[in-house]
Write a protein that holds these residues in place. Sequence first.
Motif, short mmCIF file in Angstrom:
data_model
loop_
_atom_site.label_atom_id
_atom_site.label_comp_id
_atom_site.label_asym_id
_atom_site.label_seq_id
_atom_site.Cartn_x
_atom_site.Cartn_y
_atom_site.Cartn_z
N ASN A 50 5.41 -36.68 27.94
CA ASN A 50 6.76 -36.22 28.24
C ASN A 50 7.19 -36.62 29.64
OD1 ASN A 50 7.20 -35.01 25.78
ND2 ASN A 50 6.55 -32.99 26.46
N LEU A 51 6.29 -36.49 30.59
CA LEU A 51 6.61 -36.87 31.97
C LEU A 51 6.92 -38.36 32.07
CD1 LEU A 51 6.89 -35.94 34.89
CD2 LEU A 51 4.46 -36.38 35.17
N ALA A 52 6.17 -39.17 31.36
CA ALA A 52 6.44 -40.62 31.36
C ALA A 52 7.80 -40.91 30.71
CB ALA A 52 5.33 -41.36 30.63
N LEU A 53 8.11 -40.22 29.61
CA LEU A 53 9.40 -40.42 28.96
C LEU A 53 10.56 -40.03 29.87
CD1 LEU A 53 8.64 -39.12 25.36
CD2 LEU A 53 9.22 -41.45 25.99
N VAL A 54 10.43 -38.91 30.54
CA VAL A 54 11.50 -38.45 31.44
C VAL A 54 11.61 -39.38 32.65
CG1 VAL A 54 12.18 -36.56 32.96
CG2 VAL A 54 11.41 -36.07 30.66
N GLY A 55 10.49 -39.87 33.15
CA GLY A 55 10.52 -40.80 34.27
C GLY A 55 11.24 -42.10 33.91
N PHE A 56 10.93 -42.65 32.74
CA PHE A 56 11.61 -43.86 32.30
C PHE A 56 13.09 -43.60 32.02
CE2 PHE A 56 7.40 -45.71 31.02
CZ PHE A 56 7.45 -46.76 31.92
N GLY A 72 15.06 -40.89 26.70
CA GLY A 72 13.70 -40.41 26.94
C GLY A 72 13.63 -38.90 26.95
N GLN A 73 14.69 -38.26 27.42
CA GLN A 73 14.70 -36.80 27.45
C GLN A 73 14.84 -36.23 26.05
OE1 GLN A 73 17.65 -35.68 30.31
NE2 GLN A 73 16.56 -36.68 31.98
N VAL A 74 15.59 -36.92 25.18
CA VAL A 74 15.70 -36.48 23.78
C VAL A 74 14.35 -36.58 23.09
CG1 VAL A 74 16.76 -37.02 21.55
CG2 VAL A 74 18.15 -37.03 23.62
N PHE A 75 13.64 -37.67 23.32
CA PHE A 75 12.30 -37.82 22.74
C PHE A 75 11.34 -36.79 23.30
CE2 PHE A 75 13.58 -42.29 21.72
CZ PHE A 75 13.46 -42.17 20.35
N ALA A 76 11.47 -36.48 24.58
CA ALA A 76 10.59 -35.47 25.20
C ALA A 76 10.81 -34.10 24.56
CB ALA A 76 10.84 -35.41 26.71
N ILE A 77 12.07 -33.78 24.25
CA ILE A 77 12.34 -32.49 23.59
C ILE A 77 11.74 -32.47 22.20
CG2 ILE A 77 14.20 -31.08 22.63
CD1 ILE A 77 15.82 -31.79 25.12
#
Length: 102
Positions: A45-51, A60-65
């Motif tokens: 999740n942190l990697a997705l939000v960072g990208f 990336g935030q949608v995928f993290a959720i």
Amino acid sequence: MQGPEVAWYLAIAAALFAIGASGVLLRRSPLIVLLSLEIMLNAGNLALVGFSRNWGNGDGQVFAISVMAVAASEAVVGLGMIVALGRRNVDLDVDKLRTLRG
């Protein structure tokens, strides 16, 4: 954008993933294994939000959720199984719980 660069997010995510992977590989308690899996999912999740922050969009935030929803359901099912096995006085050792018995 202000704040740390994406490399810092990825370095922390890699460190968290390594800690989680070592917990999965080295521990025998199913509760610790589940917690280590949660750490690994949070690293992703942190990697997705960072990208997502680096590229300036919210994908990336949608995928993290969605990963958080999967992690929550995994935790509920896993903890339910641990509680059920604990009530039956089964030895909670991951090496001994390899086969499913009905």
